[in-house]
Design a protein around this motif. Structure first.
Motif, mmCIF file in Angstrom:
data_model
loop_
_atom_site.group_PDB
_atom_site.id
_atom_site.type_symbol
_atom_site.label_atom_id
_atom_site.label_comp_id
_atom_site.label_asym_id
_atom_site.label_seq_id
_atom_site.Cartn_x
_atom_site.Cartn_y
_atom_site.Cartn_z
ATOM 1 N N UNK A 47 0.858 -1.070 -0.177
ATOM 2 C CA UNK A 47 0.111 -0.067 -0.087
ATOM 3 C C UNK A 47 0.995 1.282 -0.007
ATOM 4 N N UNK A 48 0.204 2.318 -0.422
ATOM 5 C CA UNK A 48 1.183 3.492 -0.400
ATOM 6 C C UNK A 48 1.442 4.049 0.833
ATOM 7 N N UNK A 49 2.749 4.734 1.158
ATOM 8 C CA UNK A 49 3.068 5.279 2.202
ATOM 9 C C UNK A 49 3.847 6.816 1.887
ATOM 10 N N UNK A 50 3.472 7.500 2.786
ATOM 11 C CA UNK A 50 4.109 8.825 2.871
ATOM 12 C C UNK A 50 5.409 8.929 3.723
ATOM 13 N N UNK A 51 6.712 9.325 3.104
ATOM 14 C CA UNK A 51 7.826 9.284 3.823
ATOM 15 C C UNK A 51 8.146 11.014 4.337
ATOM 16 N N UNK A 52 8.567 11.008 5.447
ATOM 17 C CA UNK A 52 9.230 12.504 6.091
ATOM 18 C C UNK A 52 10.613 12.483 5.904
ATOM 19 N N UNK A 53 11.106 13.642 5.254
ATOM 20 C CA UNK A 53 12.344 13.893 5.208
ATOM 21 C C UNK A 53 12.840 15.084 5.714
ATOM 22 N N UNK A 54 14.110 15.248 5.639
ATOM 23 C CA UNK A 54 14.792 16.635 6.310
ATOM 24 C C UNK A 54 16.010 17.012 5.788
ATOM 25 N N UNK A 55 16.491 18.220 5.422
ATOM 26 C CA UNK A 55 17.747 18.655 5.112
ATOM 27 C C UNK A 55 18.087 19.853 5.860
ATOM 28 N N UNK A 56 19.318 19.576 6.782
ATOM 29 C CA UNK A 56 19.425 20.576 7.726
ATOM 30 C C UNK A 56 20.389 21.524 7.100
ATOM 31 N N UNK A 57 20.590 22.882 7.450
ATOM 32 C CA UNK A 57 21.419 23.928 6.931
ATOM 33 C C UNK A 57 22.566 23.876 7.822
ATOM 34 N N UNK A 58 23.950 23.748 7.079
ATOM 35 C CA UNK A 58 25.143 24.048 7.741
ATOM 36 C C UNK A 58 25.571 25.382 8.013
ATOM 37 N N UNK A 59 26.594 25.768 8.497
ATOM 38 C CA UNK A 59 27.104 27.091 8.501
ATOM 39 C C UNK A 59 27.673 27.455 7.009
ATOM 40 N N UNK A 60 28.102 26.529 6.510
ATOM 41 C CA UNK A 60 28.669 26.809 4.891
ATOM 42 C C UNK A 60 28.258 25.784 4.004
ATOM 43 N N UNK A 61 27.804 26.123 2.948
ATOM 44 C CA UNK A 61 27.113 24.916 2.078
ATOM 45 C C UNK A 61 27.435 25.318 0.769
ATOM 46 N N UNK A 62 27.364 24.246 -0.211
ATOM 47 C CA UNK A 62 27.609 24.398 -1.651
ATOM 48 C C UNK A 62 26.113 23.812 -2.325
ATOM 49 N N UNK A 63 25.764 24.746 -3.039
ATOM 50 C CA UNK A 63 24.507 24.474 -4.001
ATOM 51 C C UNK A 63 25.019 23.905 -5.512
ATOM 52 N N UNK A 64 24.743 22.648 -5.645
ATOM 53 C CA UNK A 64 24.993 22.255 -7.205
ATOM 54 C C UNK A 64 23.865 22.137 -7.889
ATOM 55 N N UNK A 65 23.794 22.772 -8.890
ATOM 56 C CA UNK A 65 22.898 23.121 -9.828
ATOM 57 C C UNK A 65 23.076 22.502 -11.273
ATOM 58 N N UNK A 66 22.200 21.572 -11.573
ATOM 59 C CA UNK A 66 22.439 20.733 -12.863
ATOM 60 C C UNK A 66 21.858 21.447 -13.983
ATOM 61 N N UNK A 67 22.830 21.701 -15.035
ATOM 62 C CA UNK A 67 22.552 22.284 -16.050
ATOM 63 C C UNK A 67 21.587 21.832 -17.094
ATOM 64 N N UNK A 68 20.275 22.648 -17.382
ATOM 65 C CA UNK A 68 19.154 22.269 -18.216
ATOM 66 C C UNK A 68 18.605 20.865 -17.421
ATOM 67 N N UNK A 69 18.497 20.990 -16.135
ATOM 68 C CA UNK A 69 17.400 20.191 -15.301
ATOM 69 C C UNK A 69 17.259 20.945 -14.192
ATOM 70 N N UNK A 70 16.021 20.165 -13.331
ATOM 71 C CA UNK A 70 15.673 20.948 -12.279
ATOM 72 C C UNK A 70 16.149 20.450 -10.874
ATOM 73 N N UNK A 71 17.235 19.842 -11.069
ATOM 74 C CA UNK A 71 17.868 19.206 -9.835
ATOM 75 C C UNK A 71 18.716 20.347 -9.168
ATOM 76 N N UNK A 72 18.677 20.281 -7.892
ATOM 77 C CA UNK A 72 19.536 21.140 -6.822
ATOM 78 C C UNK A 72 20.074 20.058 -5.770
ATOM 79 N N UNK A 73 21.516 20.128 -5.839
ATOM 80 C CA UNK A 73 21.980 19.263 -4.674
ATOM 81 C C UNK A 73 22.630 20.122 -3.524
ATOM 82 N N UNK A 74 22.272 19.797 -2.338
ATOM 83 C CA UNK A 74 22.869 20.771 -1.030
ATOM 84 C C UNK A 74 24.075 19.847 -0.425
ATOM 85 N N UNK A 75 24.805 20.384 -0.349
ATOM 86 C CA UNK A 75 26.281 19.732 0.480
ATOM 87 C C UNK A 75 26.805 20.717 1.420
#
Length: 238
Positions: free
Chosen positions: A151-179
């Protein structure tokens, strides 16, 4: 190194913090054509066997088994590699979001049907062959029992912010990766998606003021993330 207790406290604060910006996304991390190949791959071998079997069997059996194969392909595509519905909520401390697989009820019905048939087959094999029948069919039997409650289920997820971060933006795509720039727990790493390239730019504009020290990096391929100095320097130190 942030302790587990500190992380739990931060997570609670993220859920309690006012929502500054929210958006939704429907899609998958796997390209559509690749999902189709994966769905056909396993049942495809079965279909090949059916074609050979059908050459020396009745037309009714051939058609029936072919229909079962197509239903199995449908089940694999929409049950195991479906689109997902993401609902993101941005706060000043992090992002919390839900993920729910968009699985048609028909796929669940098929899975439960295949599972019940599998259970019956295993029970028949037990009575006909004896306990040794489960030596080869044990894994299938366990999987069949598990599939009866799909059966279907809903997952809860979280991304915490660090004091210093990198945002990787994939060209011609809607993806953003936070590191995080520093080596830190997995809770500070995450991937988010926008509904369009224009929406992605607006999300980045909302993120940058909240991330303290931040670097925005455009990449051509997703694996280019690991060419960034933050990863190569960590590997050399190890």
């Amino acid at each position: 190194m942030t302790s587990e207790e500190d992380i739990k406290t931060l997570e609670q604060q993220v859920y309690q913090a006012p929502i500054l910006f929210e958006w939704e996304y429907i899609g998958s991390d796997i390209k559509g054509w690749l999902r189709l190949l994966l769905a056909i791959g396993g049942p495809g071998a079965l279909f090949g066997s059916i074609v050979l079997f059908g050459a020396r069997s009745t037309i009714g059996a051939y058609v029936g088994l072919s229909v079962m194969t197509l239903l199995f392909i449908f089940m694999v595509r929409y049950l195991f590699i479906p689109d997902s519905h993401y609902h993101y909520k941005l706060t000043k401390l992090g992002i919390h979001y839900t993920q729910e697989d968009l699985i048609p009820e028909m796929a669940y019905t098929l899975a439960r049907g295949f599972a019940r048939v599998g259970i019956v087959v295993c029970l028949i094999a037990l009575f006909v062959i004896g306990p040794l029948a489960f030596v080869g069919a044990g894994a299938f039997a366990l999987m069949a029992f598990g599939m009866t409650n799909f059966k279907s289920k809903i997952d809860q997820n979280i991304i915490l912010f660090s004091d210093a971060n990198i945002l990787f933006s994939l060209n011609n795509d809607v993806l953003i990766n936070i590191e995080p720039m520093d080596e830190i727990e997995f809770n500070f790493v995450g991937t988010i998606y926008a509904t369009s390239l224009a929406k992605k730019e607006s999300i980045i504009a909302e993120l940058v003021p909240l991330l303290g020290e931040v670097e925005v990096v455009n990449i051509k391929r997703r694996n280019d993330i690991y060419k960034h100095p933050v990863f190569t320097s960590n590997q050399s130190e190890q």
